[in-house]
Motif scaffolding. Structure first.
Motif, mmCIF file in Angstrom:
data_model
loop_
_atom_site.group_PDB
_atom_site.id
_atom_site.type_symbol
_atom_site.label_atom_id
_atom_site.label_comp_id
_atom_site.label_asym_id
_atom_site.label_seq_id
_atom_site.Cartn_x
_atom_site.Cartn_y
_atom_site.Cartn_z
ATOM 1 N N VAL A 245 0.832 -1.208 0.000
ATOM 2 C CA VAL A 245 0.000 0.000 0.000
ATOM 3 C C VAL A 245 0.865 1.256 0.000
ATOM 4 N N THR A 246 1.868 1.288 0.865
ATOM 5 C CA THR A 246 2.717 2.486 0.947
ATOM 6 C C THR A 246 3.525 2.692 -0.332
ATOM 7 N N SER A 247 4.083 1.628 -0.891
ATOM 8 C CA SER A 247 4.847 1.766 -2.138
ATOM 9 C C SER A 247 3.944 2.108 -3.309
ATOM 10 N N GLY A 248 2.704 1.597 -3.294
ATOM 11 C CA GLY A 248 1.778 1.922 -4.375
ATOM 12 C C GLY A 248 1.323 3.364 -4.341
ATOM 13 N N LEU A 249 1.145 3.916 -3.156
ATOM 14 C CA LEU A 249 0.712 5.302 -3.054
ATOM 15 C C LEU A 249 1.804 6.285 -3.467
ATOM 16 N N LYS A 250 3.052 5.958 -3.211
ATOM 17 C CA LYS A 250 4.145 6.880 -3.533
ATOM 18 C C LYS A 250 4.857 6.518 -4.833
ATOM 19 N N VAL A 251 4.259 5.671 -5.682
ATOM 20 C CA VAL A 251 4.918 5.225 -6.898
ATOM 21 C C VAL A 251 5.185 6.408 -7.828
ATOM 22 N N TYR A 252 6.334 6.381 -8.440
ATOM 23 C CA TYR A 252 6.707 7.440 -9.391
ATOM 24 C C TYR A 252 7.536 6.888 -10.545
ATOM 25 N N ASP A 253 8.555 6.096 -10.213
ATOM 26 C CA ASP A 253 9.558 5.730 -11.210
ATOM 27 C C ASP A 253 9.010 4.838 -12.314
ATOM 28 N N LEU A 254 8.208 3.826 -11.963
ATOM 29 C CA LEU A 254 7.736 2.877 -12.977
ATOM 30 C C LEU A 254 6.800 3.533 -13.989
ATOM 31 N N PRO A 255 5.711 4.212 -13.592
ATOM 32 C CA PRO A 255 4.866 4.848 -14.613
ATOM 33 C C PRO A 255 5.596 5.926 -15.413
ATOM 34 N N PHE A 256 6.496 6.650 -14.766
ATOM 35 C CA PHE A 256 7.182 7.735 -15.468
ATOM 36 C C PHE A 256 8.108 7.193 -16.546
ATOM 37 N N GLY A 262 1.459 9.395 -19.506
ATOM 38 C CA GLY A 262 0.461 9.403 -20.582
ATOM 39 C C GLY A 262 -0.096 8.018 -20.857
ATOM 40 N N PRO A 263 -0.883 7.949 -21.936
ATOM 41 C CA PRO A 263 -1.324 9.061 -22.810
ATOM 42 C C PRO A 263 -2.266 10.009 -22.078
ATOM 43 N N GLY A 264 -2.085 11.275 -22.311
ATOM 44 C CA GLY A 264 -2.837 12.268 -21.552
ATOM 45 C C GLY A 264 -2.388 12.250 -20.104
ATOM 46 N N TYR A 265 -3.335 12.061 -19.206
ATOM 47 C CA TYR A 265 -3.032 11.929 -17.781
ATOM 48 C C TYR A 265 -3.469 10.559 -17.255
ATOM 49 N N SER A 266 -3.563 9.578 -18.138
ATOM 50 C CA SER A 266 -4.145 8.284 -17.751
ATOM 51 C C SER A 266 -3.279 7.523 -16.756
ATOM 52 N N THR A 267 -1.956 7.645 -16.845
ATOM 53 C CA THR A 267 -1.064 6.960 -15.906
ATOM 54 C C THR A 267 -0.278 7.947 -15.054
ATOM 55 N N ASN A 268 -0.814 9.140 -14.916
ATOM 56 C CA ASN A 268 -0.168 10.152 -14.090
ATOM 57 C C ASN A 268 -0.400 9.828 -12.620
ATOM 58 N N THR A 269 0.593 10.069 -11.786
ATOM 59 C CA THR A 269 0.493 9.783 -10.359
ATOM 60 C C THR A 269 0.589 11.065 -9.553
ATOM 61 N N ILE A 270 0.195 10.973 -8.297
ATOM 62 C CA ILE A 270 0.239 12.141 -7.424
ATOM 63 C C ILE A 270 1.670 12.638 -7.237
ATOM 64 N N THR A 271 2.597 11.713 -7.039
ATOM 65 C CA THR A 271 3.986 12.124 -6.840
ATOM 66 C C THR A 271 4.546 12.825 -8.073
#
Length: 317
Positions: A245-256, A262-271
Motif C-alpha cells: 500500500v505504501t509503495s503503491g501510493l508513492k509510486v513514481y519511477d515505474l509509470p514515469f 500518458g497518454p494524456g493523464y491516464s497513468t499520471n500519479t500524485i507524486t
C-alpha cells in the motif's frame, strides 16, 4: 573408655540484607548517554522530515514560486485549485487504482506461489532464486525495459511477435486503458516474487507436526490451508500489504519511465504531479497543497489498513 563425638561448631550465617540499589547518579548517567546516541536520529528526523513538512504546510497557503523570496498569503486557494484541476484528479485516481490493484493482485498470487515453492520438487532452489531476483532491479530500469517490450510501434517486442503471427500491432502504451493495464502488470510481475519470498520465510517456520496431525484427523489440503497455513501467515500478510500500500501510493519511477504519465493523464500519479507543479512549473503553492493532502490521505489509508490487519489477526488468532 567411651569416645564422645562432638559436632563441629557451625559458623554463623551472615545476615542477608536487601541488595543495595544502584546509585541514582549512575542511572542518570546511563540515561544521559543513551539520549546522546539518539541525538543524530532526532537531528536527521527534524532536518529531513519535520522541517520540510512544516515548510510544505506553510507554503501551501501562499503563492510562492520557489525562486523568489516574496510571496503572498492566499489562504485555501491552492487547495481549491487541487480539487478543480482535472490533471490532479486524474493523478489521484490512477494512484489509488495502482495501489489497490497491485496490493490485491500481488497478495492473491504471492501466497499460492509461496505455498508451491515450499513443496519439494526438482529445481526448487533455482525457482526460488529466479522469482526473487526478478524484483531486485530498480523499477526505473524495469520500466525502461518494458517500455521497449510494450512499445506501440511495430518495432516493439510484443508487436514484432504479433506481426510474425500475422496480427496488427497493438497500441499498448498509446491507449489509456491498455497503458494502465501494462503499468499495473509490470508492477505485479516485478514484486510478486519478492513478496512470495516473504511469505515463504513464514511458511518455513510452521512446524510440520501440525500438518501431520491434521492429516491424521482427516483434513484435506484446503482445510489445512485455512486452519493452519493462513493463520500462521497473518503476520506476513500484515507486513506485505503494508509495504504494498505504501509503495503503491508513492509510486513514481515505474509509470514515469514507461509512459511519462500518458497518454494524456491516464497513468499520471500524485507524486509526479507534485514534482511537476513544484519543480517544473514553479508553482510551489499548489504543489505543497497537493503534498499536504497526499500526506493526509496516506495516513488515513495506512490507519484503515492497520485496523483491517488488526481485525484479520483477531479473526485467525
Amino acid at each position: 573408655m567411651a569416645l564422645t563425638l562432638e559436632a563441629p561448631p557451625v559458623a554463623p550465617r551472615p545476615a542477608t540484607g536487601r541488595p543495595r540499589p544502584a546509585s541514582r547518579g549512575r542511572t542518570t548517567g546511563d540515561g544521559f548517554a543513551a539520549n546522546i546516541f539518539l541525538l543524530p536520529i532526532v537531528a536527521i528526523f527534524l532536518l529531513l522530515v519535520a522541517v520540510p513538512t512544516a515548510q510544505s504546510v506553510f507554503y501551501s497557503f501562499t503563492d510562492s514560486k520557489g525562486f523568489s523570496p516574496s510571496y503572498e498569503w492566499v489562504g485555501l486557494r491552492n487547495y481549491a485549485a487541487v480539487f478543480s484541476d482535472p490533471s490532479l484528479l486524474a493523478g489521484l485516481g490512477f494512484t489509488l487504482l495502482f495501489a489497490g490493484a497491485t496490493t490485491v493482485i500481488i497478495t492473491a498470487l504471492a501466497i499460492p506461489l509461496a505455498v508451491a515453492l515450499n513443496k519439494r520438487f526438482f529445481g526448487r532452489t533455482f525457482a526460488r532464486s529466479l522469482f526473487f531476483f526478478v524484483g531486485v532491479p530498480a523499477l526505473a530500469i524495469v520500466g525502461l525495459i518494458w517500455q521497449y517490450i510494450f512499445s506501440p510501434l511495430g518495432s516493439g517486442a510484443v508487436n514484432v511477435v504479433l506481426g510474425n503471427l500475422g496480427l496488427d500491432p497493438v497500441p499498448w502504451l498509446a491507449d489509456s486503458t491498455l497503458a494502465r493495464f501494462c503499468v499495473i502488470f509490470v508492477a505485479v510481475w516485478a514484486a510478486v516474487g519478492w513478496h512470495a519470498t516473504l511469505y515463504l520465510a513464514y511458511l518455513q517456520a510452521i512446524p510440520g507436526d501440525l500438518y501431520e496431525q491434521a492429516q491424521i484427523d482427516g483434513a484435506n489440503g484446503r482445510q489445512q490451508f485455512w486452519a493452519i497455513t493462513m493463520p500462521e501467515l497473518v503476520p506476513a500478510l500484515v507486513v506485505s500489504t503494508f509495504l504494498l500500500v505504501t509503495s503503491g501510493l508513492k509510486v513514481y519511477d515505474l509509470p514515469f519511465t514507461m509512459t511519462k504519465g500518458g497518454p494524456g493523464y491516464s497513468t499520471n500519479t500524485i507524486t509526479q504531479q507534485i514534482m511537476t507543479r513544484g519543480l517544473s512549473q514553479f508553482d510551489v503553492g499548489v504543489g505543497s497543497a497537493l503534498a499536504v493532502l497526499f500526506t493526509v490521505a496516506c495516513l488515513a489509508v495506512v490507519l484503515v489498513q492497520m485496523s483491517a490487519a488488526s481485525a484479520l489477526s483477531r479473526r485467525f488468532s
